[in-house]
Motif scaffolding. Structure first.
Motif, PDB file in Angstrom:
ATOM      1  N   ILE A  89       0.818  -1.210   0.000  1.00  0.00           N
ATOM      2  CA  ILE A  89       0.000   0.000   0.000  1.00  0.00           C
ATOM      3  C   ILE A  89       0.856   1.267   0.000  1.00  0.00           C
ATOM      4  N   LEU A  90       2.124   1.105   0.411  1.00  0.00           N
ATOM      5  CA  LEU A  90       3.046   2.237   0.449  1.00  0.00           C
ATOM      6  C   LEU A  90       3.804   2.434  -0.870  1.00  0.00           C
ATOM      7  N   ALA A  91       3.719   1.465  -1.775  1.00  0.00           N
ATOM      8  CA  ALA A  91       4.501   1.527  -3.009  1.00  0.00           C
ATOM      9  C   ALA A  91       4.304   2.831  -3.787  1.00  0.00           C
ATOM     10  N   PRO A  92       3.076   3.319  -3.976  1.00  0.00           N
ATOM     11  CA  PRO A  92       2.904   4.584  -4.722  1.00  0.00           C
ATOM     12  C   PRO A  92       3.598   5.775  -4.062  1.00  0.00           C
ATOM     13  N   VAL A  93       3.676   5.761  -2.720  1.00  0.00           N
ATOM     14  CA  VAL A  93       4.352   6.859  -2.007  1.00  0.00           C
ATOM     15  C   VAL A  93       5.841   6.859  -2.350  1.00  0.00           C
ATOM     16  N   GLY A  94       6.474   5.677  -2.314  1.00  0.00           N
ATOM     17  CA  GLY A  94       7.889   5.574  -2.639  1.00  0.00           C
ATOM     18  C   GLY A  94       8.181   5.983  -4.075  1.00  0.00           C
ATOM     19  N   VAL A  95       7.333   5.558  -5.002  1.00  0.00           N
ATOM     20  CA  VAL A  95       7.533   5.895  -6.415  1.00  0.00           C
ATOM     21  C   VAL A  95       7.404   7.394  -6.633  1.00  0.00           C
ATOM     22  N   ALA A  96       6.386   8.012  -6.029  1.00  0.00           N
ATOM     23  CA  ALA A  96       6.185   9.460  -6.192  1.00  0.00           C
ATOM     24  C   ALA A  96       7.386  10.236  -5.662  1.00  0.00           C
ATOM     25  N   MET A  97       7.892   9.868  -4.491  1.00  0.00           N
ATOM     26  CA  MET A  97       9.036  10.581  -3.917  1.00  0.00           C
ATOM     27  C   MET A  97      10.312  10.340  -4.722  1.00  0.00           C
ATOM     28  N   ALA A  98      10.471   9.128  -5.238  1.00  0.00           N
ATOM     29  CA  ALA A  98      11.641   8.843  -6.075  1.00  0.00           C
ATOM     30  C   ALA A  98      11.631   9.661  -7.353  1.00  0.00           C
ATOM     31  N   MET A  99      10.449  10.058  -7.806  1.00  0.00           N
ATOM     32  CA  MET A  99      10.324  10.859  -9.030  1.00  0.00           C
ATOM     33  C   MET A  99      10.327  12.354  -8.749  1.00  0.00           C
TER      34      MET A  99
ATOM     35  N   SER B  64      17.576   9.237  -6.699  1.00  0.00           N
ATOM     36  CA  SER B  64      16.874   8.137  -6.021  1.00  0.00           C
ATOM     37  C   SER B  64      17.471   6.784  -6.386  1.00  0.00           C
ATOM     38  N   PHE B  65      17.802   6.577  -7.659  1.00  0.00           N
ATOM     39  CA  PHE B  65      18.360   5.279  -8.054  1.00  0.00           C
ATOM     40  C   PHE B  65      19.810   5.121  -7.597  1.00  0.00           C
ATOM     41  N   PHE B  66      20.522   6.228  -7.451  1.00  0.00           N
ATOM     42  CA  PHE B  66      21.875   6.149  -6.892  1.00  0.00           C
ATOM     43  C   PHE B  66      21.804   5.744  -5.419  1.00  0.00           C
ATOM     44  N   SER B  67      20.871   6.351  -4.672  1.00  0.00           N
ATOM     45  CA  SER B  67      20.680   5.985  -3.258  1.00  0.00           C
ATOM     46  C   SER B  67      20.292   4.516  -3.143  1.00  0.00           C
ATOM     47  N   LEU B  68      19.403   4.075  -4.028  1.00  0.00           N
ATOM     48  CA  LEU B  68      18.961   2.685  -4.030  1.00  0.00           C
ATOM     49  C   LEU B  68      20.119   1.742  -4.342  1.00  0.00           C
TER      50      LEU B  68
ATOM     51  N   GLY C  62      23.090   4.277   2.134  1.00  0.00           N
ATOM     52  CA  GLY C  62      22.337   4.770   0.980  1.00  0.00           C
ATOM     53  C   GLY C  62      21.903   6.214   1.150  1.00  0.00           C
ATOM     54  N   ILE C  63      21.428   6.553   2.342  1.00  0.00           N
ATOM     55  CA  ILE C  63      21.020   7.937   2.604  1.00  0.00           C
ATOM     56  C   ILE C  63      22.223   8.870   2.510  1.00  0.00           C
TER      57      ILE C  63
ATOM     58  N   THR D  18      13.752  14.834  -0.868  1.00  0.00           N
ATOM     59  CA  THR D  18      12.748  13.786  -1.039  1.00  0.00           C
ATOM     60  C   THR D  18      13.217  12.621  -1.910  1.00  0.00           C
ATOM     61  N   PRO D  19      13.893  12.855  -3.054  1.00  0.00           N
ATOM     62  CA  PRO D  19      14.303  11.723  -3.892  1.00  0.00           C
ATOM     63  C   PRO D  19      15.255  10.747  -3.189  1.00  0.00           C
ATOM     64  N   VAL D  20      16.080  11.234  -2.274  1.00  0.00           N
ATOM     65  CA  VAL D  20      16.970  10.336  -1.530  1.00  0.00           C
ATOM     66  C   VAL D  20      16.136   9.335  -0.746  1.00  0.00           C
ATOM     67  N   MET D  21      15.137   9.844  -0.019  1.00  0.00           N
ATOM     68  CA  MET D  21      14.277   8.971   0.770  1.00  0.00           C
ATOM     69  C   MET D  21      13.434   8.080  -0.139  1.00  0.00           C
ATOM     70  N   GLY D  22      13.020   8.617  -1.282  1.00  0.00           N
ATOM     71  CA  GLY D  22      12.222   7.833  -2.225  1.00  0.00           C
ATOM     72  C   GLY D  22      12.974   6.622  -2.729  1.00  0.00           C
ATOM     73  N   GLY D  23      14.254   6.798  -3.040  1.00  0.00           N
ATOM     74  CA  GLY D  23      15.057   5.671  -3.509  1.00  0.00           C
ATOM     75  C   GLY D  23      15.161   4.572  -2.477  1.00  0.00           C
ATOM     76  N   ILE D  24      15.339   4.967  -1.207  1.00  0.00           N
ATOM     77  CA  ILE D  24      15.411   3.982  -0.127  1.00  0.00           C
ATOM     78  C   ILE D  24      14.072   3.269   0.024  1.00  0.00           C
ATOM     79  N   MET D  25      12.980   4.023  -0.112  1.00  0.00           N
ATOM     80  CA  MET D  25      11.652   3.450   0.090  1.00  0.00           C
ATOM     81  C   MET D  25      11.287   2.418  -0.966  1.00  0.00           C
ATOM     82  N   LEU D  26      11.792   2.582  -2.184  1.00  0.00           N
ATOM     83  CA  LEU D  26      11.507   1.593  -3.228  1.00  0.00           C
ATOM     84  C   LEU D  26      11.899   0.197  -2.760  1.00  0.00           C
ATOM     85  N   LEU D  27      13.045   0.112  -2.107  1.00  0.00           N
ATOM     86  CA  LEU D  27      13.512  -1.169  -1.585  1.00  0.00           C
ATOM     87  C   LEU D  27      12.818  -1.523  -0.278  1.00  0.00           C
ATOM     88  N   LEU D  28      12.694  -0.547   0.586  1.00  0.00           N
ATOM     89  CA  LEU D  28      12.185  -0.789   1.930  1.00  0.00           C
ATOM     90  C   LEU D  28      10.754  -1.308   1.916  1.00  0.00           C
TER      91      LEU D  28
END
Length: 417
Positions: free
Chosen positions: A136-146, A166-170, A192-193, A335-345
């Motif tokens: 349910i959190l996936a859209p939040v991570g994608v939006a922040m990564a973008m 975001s992808f570098f952080s990931l 990563g952060i 925000t994109p730094v946290m978004g990249g981490i969230m994609l995995l998390l």
């Protein structure tokens, strides 16, 4: 057969172990501050609550268990929803109620034994609930990564630049998690952060004005709770999964130290400690607390089993909580730094739930199991809402309640002859 207690697993508070205790906080730090950064809560308050909560936990468990309590990931989605819908005060009031639920379950375990809880909340219920929390959190991570806000309503950074960061952080997080050695492998999120923050800095994405304005020493911005039934109905049912996870955490640290903590000091005392700590965090404006598996991993790696290390880790967290510039620095992370981490998390949270079903050997094609898992996931992911009088359930909360009721009402399959 009982495990043999490891040498040095009794509580001894020694000044020479302060650096090792601070190291335990370093292991937990990335995840600990990530939850408030994602949900809009204050990271300094989260540090203070983790420190106080761990000390309270040690007091209630007689200083026997080398566990550190940090911010719980299970509640990220409902906290984000409630902060936006009802405000921070009502959200933290609901989180305080979660602590009361933990304490109530601890009382039931004390009276009826831990087997009662495993019958009420088997893996066939908790597994898919954990999966929904991640999905349910996936859209939040994608939006922040973008480069957008978590709800995708506003663009904060150009998409191409945001996705580079975001992808570098990931990538750094994944590389450290897979190829890292020793203590480094225990802090992939922190690495990563840090890497993403440095890249953002080079690209001019970091604003230091709030850091410059913040005082060096300041009392954390505590928030008094208010109590909203609507917020509680959203958040409290999510406690199903963390309660079961608590059992797993106690079993894991027991395997590391060679002690049976389910019996001494007892899982009821341990869950009560978690509940009191979580209730305190809610009253102060912090996120709910849970046992940290990464710290258990650090205990296994260092082979230092003295529970007093967690006392030093907690005291270190309390000291850091009063450094005003630290909180401002953490909040300056783009925000994109946290978004990249969230994609995995968030994906990892889903995998944890799936893995619990695999380890339990659940036959998902068996009609009863299929019905329970299917409805939990569809109700949660579809954000189904249900209202009856003053009661309102939706998303994860409705999915969790539905799973418990289905497990109680549906007949068990007949055993094959």
């Amino acid at each position: 057969m009982a495990a043999t207690p490891r040498e040095g697993s009794d509580y001894r508070l020694r000044a020479r172990e302060i650096p090792m205790g601070a190291q335990m906080l370093f292991v937990a730090f990335g995840a600990l501050v990530l939850v408030p950064l994602l949900t809009g809560l204050n990271p300094n308050v989260a540090l203070f609550c983790a420190g106080c909560g761990t000390l309270l936990y040690q007091l209630l468990t007689k200083g026997r268990i080398p566990i550190f309590l940090g911010s719980s990931f299970a509640f990220i989605a409902p906290i984000m929803f409630c902060v936006k819908t009802y405000g921070i005060a009502a959200t933290t009031g609901a989180l305080a109620a979660v602590g009361v639920v933990y304490a109530a379950v601890a009382l039931v375990i004390h009276l009826r034994g831990p087997a009662f809880l495993t019958r009420l909340l088997p893996t066939i219920v908790t597994g898919p609930v954990i999966m929904v929390i991640g999905l349910i959190l996936a859209p939040v991570g994608v939006a922040m990564a973008m480069g957008k806000t978590g709800d995708g309503a506003a663009v904060l950074f150009p998409e191409r630049t945001a996705m580079l960061v975001s992808f570098f952080s990931l990538a750094v997080t994944v590389a450290v998690a897979i190829y890292g050695r020793g203590m480094l492998r225990l802090v992939p999120i922190l690495c990563g952060i840090g890497a993403g923050y440095l890249l953002s800095l080079s690209l001019g994405m970091v604003d230091f004005s709030a850091v410059a304005a913040a005082p060096w020493f300041a009392v954390p911005s505590f928030t008094a709770p208010s109590f909203s039934i609507d917020a509680m109905v959203v958040i409290v049912p999510v406690a199903i999964a963390p309660i079961i996870e608590h059992f797993g955490g106690i079993l894991a640290i027991g395997q590391v130290t060679g002690r049976n903590y389910l019996e001494n000091p007892g899982v009821d005392r341990s869950l009560l400690g978690d509940g009191v700590a979580t209730a305190l965090a809610g009253f102060l404006g912090g996120p709910p607390l849970t046992t940290y598996a990464e710290v258990t991993g650090a205990v296994a790696l260092t082979k230092i089993y003295n529970p007093a290390l967690m006392t030093w880790a907690a005291l270190t967290a309390l000291c850091l909580a009063f450094i005003g510039k630290l909180g401002a620095l953490l909040q300056s992370i783009p925000t994109p730094v946290m978004g990249g981490i969230m994609l995995l998390l968030f994906g990892a949270i889903m995998v944890v739930g799936l893995n619990s079903l695999v380890l339990a050997g659940a036959d998902l094609m068996e009609p009863r199991n299929m019905v329970i898992v299917a409805l939990i996931i569809v109700l949660g992911m579809g954000r189904m809402a249900f209202s009856l009088g003053g009661l309102h359930l939706e998303g994860i909360g409705l999915a969790g309640v539905a799973g418990v009721l289905l497990n109680l009402l549906l007949p068990l399959p007949r055993k094959k002859e």
